[in-house]
Design a protein around this motif. Structure first.
Motif, PDB file in Angstrom:
ATOM      1  N   PHE A  17       0.829  -1.208   0.000  1.00 33.05           N
ATOM      2  CA  PHE A  17       0.000   0.000   0.000  1.00 33.05           C
ATOM      3  C   PHE A  17       0.857   1.249   0.000  1.00 33.05           C
ATOM      4  N   TYR A  18       1.941   1.204   0.771  1.00 29.27           N
ATOM      5  CA  TYR A  18       2.860   2.348   0.843  1.00 29.27           C
ATOM      6  C   TYR A  18       3.447   2.625  -0.537  1.00 29.27           C
ATOM      7  N   LEU A  19       3.894   1.563  -1.229  1.00 31.28           N
ATOM      8  CA  LEU A  19       4.489   1.716  -2.559  1.00 31.28           C
ATOM      9  C   LEU A  19       3.454   2.136  -3.601  1.00 31.28           C
ATOM     10  N   LEU A  20       2.230   1.638  -3.483  1.00 27.61           N
ATOM     11  CA  LEU A  20       1.178   2.088  -4.396  1.00 27.61           C
ATOM     12  C   LEU A  20       0.904   3.580  -4.206  1.00 27.61           C
ATOM     13  N   TRP A  37       9.480   9.965 -10.516  1.00 28.58           N
ATOM     14  CA  TRP A  37       9.765   8.572 -10.205  1.00 28.58           C
ATOM     15  C   TRP A  37       8.576   7.719 -10.639  1.00 28.58           C
ATOM     16  N   GLY A  38       8.879   6.465 -10.947  1.00 27.77           N
ATOM     17  CA  GLY A  38       7.836   5.531 -11.345  1.00 27.77           C
ATOM     18  C   GLY A  38       8.419   4.140 -11.470  1.00 27.77           C
ATOM     19  N   LEU A  39       7.558   3.171 -11.714  1.00 32.12           N
ATOM     20  CA  LEU A  39       8.007   1.796 -11.858  1.00 32.12           C
ATOM     21  C   LEU A  39       8.796   1.621 -13.143  1.00 32.12           C
ATOM     22  N   GLU A  40       9.848   0.836 -13.082  1.00 31.07           N
ATOM     23  CA  GLU A  40      10.638   0.522 -14.266  1.00 31.07           C
ATOM     24  C   GLU A  40       9.814  -0.333 -15.236  1.00 31.07           C
ATOM     25  N   ASP A  41       9.032  -1.253 -14.673  1.00 26.26           N
ATOM     26  CA  ASP A  41       8.191  -2.143 -15.461  1.00 26.26           C
ATOM     27  C   ASP A  41       6.808  -2.166 -14.813  1.00 26.26           C
ATOM     28  N   GLU A  42       5.804  -1.731 -15.529  1.00 25.18           N
ATOM     29  CA  GLU A  42       4.461  -1.645 -14.947  1.00 25.18           C
ATOM     30  C   GLU A  42       3.893  -3.004 -14.546  1.00 25.18           C
ATOM     31  N   ASP A  43       4.512  -4.093 -15.005  1.00 31.21           N
ATOM     32  CA  ASP A  43       4.068  -5.438 -14.624  1.00 31.21           C
ATOM     33  C   ASP A  43       4.779  -5.948 -13.363  1.00 31.21           C
ATOM     34  N   ASP A  44       5.596  -5.127 -12.740  1.00 32.34           N
ATOM     35  CA  ASP A  44       6.328  -5.499 -11.520  1.00 32.34           C
ATOM     36  C   ASP A  44       5.344  -5.548 -10.349  1.00 32.34           C
ATOM     37  N   ARG A  45       4.841  -6.721 -10.084  1.00 31.61           N
ATOM     38  CA  ARG A  45       3.827  -6.884  -9.025  1.00 31.61           C
ATOM     39  C   ARG A  45       4.383  -6.680  -7.623  1.00 31.61           C
ATOM     40  N   LEU A  46       5.684  -6.834  -7.474  1.00 33.56           N
ATOM     41  CA  LEU A  46       6.301  -6.622  -6.163  1.00 33.56           C
ATOM     42  C   LEU A  46       6.636  -5.149  -5.914  1.00 33.56           C
ATOM     43  N   LEU A  47       6.487  -4.329  -6.952  1.00 33.00           N
ATOM     44  CA  LEU A  47       6.769  -2.888  -6.858  1.00 33.00           C
ATOM     45  C   LEU A  47       8.195  -2.647  -6.358  1.00 33.00           C
ATOM     46  N   SER A  48       9.137  -3.392  -6.904  1.00 40.01           N
ATOM     47  CA  SER A  48      10.525  -3.337  -6.426  1.00 40.01           C
ATOM     48  C   SER A  48      11.448  -2.482  -7.280  1.00 40.01           C
ATOM     49  N   ARG A  49      11.277  -2.503  -8.583  1.00 38.89           N
ATOM     50  CA  ARG A  49      12.212  -1.823  -9.489  1.00 38.89           C
ATOM     51  C   ARG A  49      11.595  -0.529 -10.018  1.00 38.89           C
ATOM     52  N   TRP A  50      12.303   0.574  -9.719  1.00 38.01           N
ATOM     53  CA  TRP A  50      11.821   1.912 -10.034  1.00 38.01           C
ATOM     54  C   TRP A  50      12.870   2.679 -10.836  1.00 38.01           C
ATOM     55  N   THR A  51      12.432   3.737 -11.461  1.00 37.95           N
ATOM     56  CA  THR A  51      13.343   4.692 -12.076  1.00 37.95           C
ATOM     57  C   THR A  51      13.067   6.045 -11.442  1.00 37.95           C
ATOM     58  N   TYR A  67      19.325  13.797 -14.879  1.00 38.47           N
ATOM     59  CA  TYR A  67      20.015  12.669 -14.239  1.00 38.47           C
ATOM     60  C   TYR A  67      19.009  11.544 -14.006  1.00 38.47           C
ATOM     61  N   ASN A  68      19.334  10.365 -14.518  1.00 34.18           N
ATOM     62  CA  ASN A  68      18.473   9.193 -14.370  1.00 34.18           C
ATOM     63  C   ASN A  68      19.045   8.242 -13.332  1.00 34.18           C
ATOM     64  N   LEU A  69      18.141   7.631 -12.569  1.00 34.17           N
ATOM     65  CA  LEU A  69      18.532   6.688 -11.526  1.00 34.17           C
ATOM     66  C   LEU A  69      17.719   5.414 -11.639  1.00 34.17           C
ATOM     67  N   ARG A  70      18.294   4.347 -11.130  1.00 32.36           N
ATOM     68  CA  ARG A  70      17.574   3.089 -10.926  1.00 32.36           C
ATOM     69  C   ARG A  70      17.435   2.919  -9.421  1.00 32.36           C
ATOM     70  N   ILE A  71      16.266   2.491  -9.021  1.00 26.47           N
ATOM     71  CA  ILE A  71      15.954   2.367  -7.600  1.00 26.47           C
ATOM     72  C   ILE A  71      15.406   0.965  -7.349  1.00 26.47           C
ATOM     73  N   TYR A  72      15.886   0.335  -6.289  1.00 24.40           N
ATOM     74  CA  TYR A  72      15.373  -0.974  -5.917  1.00 24.40           C
ATOM     75  C   TYR A  72      14.838  -0.890  -4.495  1.00 24.40           C
ATOM     76  N   CYS A  73      13.573  -1.210  -4.331  1.00 24.88           N
ATOM     77  CA  CYS A  73      12.931  -1.227  -3.014  1.00 24.88           C
ATOM     78  C   CYS A  73      12.783  -2.684  -2.592  1.00 24.88           C
ATOM     79  N   GLY A  74      13.581  -3.092  -1.632  1.00 27.11           N
ATOM     80  CA  GLY A  74      13.566  -4.474  -1.169  1.00 27.11           C
ATOM     81  C   GLY A  74      12.323  -4.823  -0.378  1.00 27.11           C
ATOM     82  N   GLU A  75      12.252  -6.065   0.066  1.00 28.57           N
ATOM     83  CA  GLU A  75      11.042  -6.545   0.752  1.00 28.57           C
ATOM     84  C   GLU A  75      10.782  -5.834   2.077  1.00 28.57           C
ATOM     85  N   ASN A  76      11.798  -5.194   2.665  1.00 23.73           N
ATOM     86  CA  ASN A  76      11.599  -4.483   3.932  1.00 23.73           C
ATOM     87  C   ASN A  76      11.458  -2.973   3.763  1.00 23.73           C
ATOM     88  N   TYR A  77      11.413  -2.511   2.496  1.00 24.57           N
ATOM     89  CA  TYR A  77      11.153  -1.104   2.243  1.00 24.57           C
ATOM     90  C   TYR A  77       9.701  -0.822   2.639  1.00 24.57           C
TER      91      TYR A  77
END
Length: 146
Positions: A17-20, A37-51, A67-77
Motif C-alpha cells: 500500500f505504501y508503494l502504491l 519517479w515511477g516503476l521501471e516495469d508496470e508489470d512489476d507486481r512486487l513494486l521493487s524496481r523503479w526509475t 540525471y536518471n537513476l535506478r531504484i530498488y525497493c527491497g522486501e523491507n522497504y
C-alpha cells in the motif's frame, strides 16, 4: 488489523500500500517538475524496481542536465533504505565510482521514520546545490555508468 504494522500510537501501511501510494504520487508529479519517479516495469507486481529522474538545479554545475537513476525497493522497504544507483554519471560526494548512492550521507531521506522516494530524490537535488558539490567537475553530458 491483519497486514498492518502496529506502532505505539499509530498504524503503518503495509509495504504494498505504501508503494502504491508512492507510485500514485509519482504519477501525479512533484508539482515543479524537477524530480520524477515511477516503476521501471508496470508489470512489476512486487513494486521493487523503479526509475527516478532529477533535473539539475539552476546556478549549479548540474543546471540543465537530466540525471536518471535506478531504484530498488527491497522486501523491507520503506523501513529499510532502498538501493539507488545513478545511470547518468555524476560527481556528488554521496555517489561512488559505480553510481551507487550512500543514503547515510543524505539529510532528510527518511519521512516519519520510513523512507520515501520523493524525499530521497529531493534531498539528492538539494545536495547538488551544496557548496561542496558545486566545486566538483562534472562528467561530460551523456556519460553513463556501465
Amino acid at each position: 488489523m491483519a497486514g498492518f504494522h502496529q506502532t505505539q500510537n499509530s498504524v503503518e501501511m503495509p509495504r504494498g500500500f505504501y508503494l502504491l501510494d508512492e507510485l500514485e504520487q509519482g504519477q501525479k508529479g512533484n508539482g515543479d517538475g524537477t524530480i520524477s519517479w515511477g516503476l521501471e516495469d508496470e508489470d512489476d507486481r512486487l513494486l521493487s524496481r523503479w526509475t527516478g529522474t532529477i533535473i539539475g538545479p539552476p546556478r549549479s554545475p548540474f543546471e540543465g542536465r537530466i540525471y536518471n537513476l535506478r531504484i530498488y525497493c527491497g522486501e523491507n522497504y520503506p523501513d529499510e533504505c532502498p538501493t539507488l544507483r545513478f545511470v547518468t554519471k555524476v560527481n556528488l560526494n554521496c555517489v561512488d565510482s559505480k553510481g551507487v548512492v550512500d543514503l547515510k550521507k543524505l539529510d532528510d531521506c527518511k519521512h516519519k521514520g520510513r523512507f520515501c522516494l520523493k524525499t530521497i530524490l529531493l534531498s539528492l537535488r538539494r545536495l547538488m546545490s551544496s557548496k561542496d558539490n558545486c566545486k566538483h567537475t562534472q562528467p561530460s553530458e551523456g556519460c553513463t555508468y556501465n
